[in-house]
Design an enzyme around this catalytic site. Structure first.
Site, PDB file in Angstrom:
ATOM      1  N   ASP A  28       0.859  -1.178   0.000  1.00  0.00           N
ATOM      2  CA  ASP A  28       0.000   0.000   0.000  1.00  0.00           C
ATOM      3  C   ASP A  28       0.898   1.231   0.000  1.00  0.00           C
ATOM      4  O   ASP A  28       1.784   1.352   0.850  1.00  0.00           O
ATOM      5  CB  ASP A  28      -0.893  -0.017   1.248  1.00  0.00           C
ATOM      6  CG  ASP A  28      -2.008   1.006   1.209  1.00  0.00           C
ATOM      7  OD1 ASP A  28      -1.826   2.082   0.586  1.00  0.00           O
ATOM      8  OD2 ASP A  28      -3.049   0.746   1.817  1.00  0.00           O
ATOM      9  N   HIS A  92     -10.930  -5.656  -1.868  1.00  0.00           N
ATOM     10  CA  HIS A  92      -9.534  -5.887  -1.510  1.00  0.00           C
ATOM     11  C   HIS A  92      -9.422  -6.141  -0.014  1.00  0.00           C
ATOM     12  O   HIS A  92     -10.307  -5.809   0.753  1.00  0.00           O
ATOM     13  CB  HIS A  92      -8.632  -4.719  -1.925  1.00  0.00           C
ATOM     14  CG  HIS A  92      -9.001  -3.404  -1.306  1.00  0.00           C
ATOM     15  ND1 HIS A  92     -10.083  -2.659  -1.716  1.00  0.00           N
ATOM     16  CD2 HIS A  92      -8.419  -2.686  -0.307  1.00  0.00           C
ATOM     17  CE1 HIS A  92     -10.151  -1.540  -0.998  1.00  0.00           C
ATOM     18  NE2 HIS A  92      -9.152  -1.539  -0.116  1.00  0.00           N
TER      19      HIS A  92
END
Length: 129
Positions: A28, A92
């Site tokens: 991320d 996700h």
């Protein structure tokens, strides 16, 4: 088309951790903590529980070795898991190295990690797969 689909298609670069025909995992770029990984199905479905049954079953199987590698790589007590899905309309899962429950608090500010450090974390997690 979601930002995750653009990453899947190679239109946007990522710090890829693992990929197969159905899923991709990458760091991320707006992490809660260093080593925060996103696991994304390659089909663009907004909500996790709207995914076809196969994807729901297999996402955890795909994520398991990544979680183990995160725990080997990052200083943490365990790898936490979260499904929020509010910022990107593409199902996700978050895999986050945690020491306290607050490490999974998505209301706290995201940290900034230098590109060189992101690359190093990527390489370490991949090496531990």
């Amino acid at each position: 088309m979601s930002i995750f689909t653009k990453i899947i298609n190679g239109e946007i670069p990522s710090y890829k951790i693992k990929e197969d025909e159905h899923f991709i995992a990458f760091l991320d770029v707006f992490p809660l903590v260093e080593g925060h990984v996103l696991v994304v199905p390659k089909i663009e479905v907004d909500k996790m529980f709207d995914l076809p049954t196969y994807y729901l079953q297999q996402i955890l199987v795909f994520a398991q070795p990544i979680a183990t590698a995160i725990e080997k790589t990052m200083p943490c007590k365990r790898c936490g898991i979260s499904v929020i899905g509010l910022e990107v309309p593409h199902a996700h899962m978050h895999l986050v190295p945690i020491t306290t429950a607050n490490d999974l608090n998505f209301t706290q500010p995201k940290i900034q990690v230098a590109p060189e450090r992101m690359k190093a974390i990527q390489e370490l997690i991949v090496a531990n797969l």
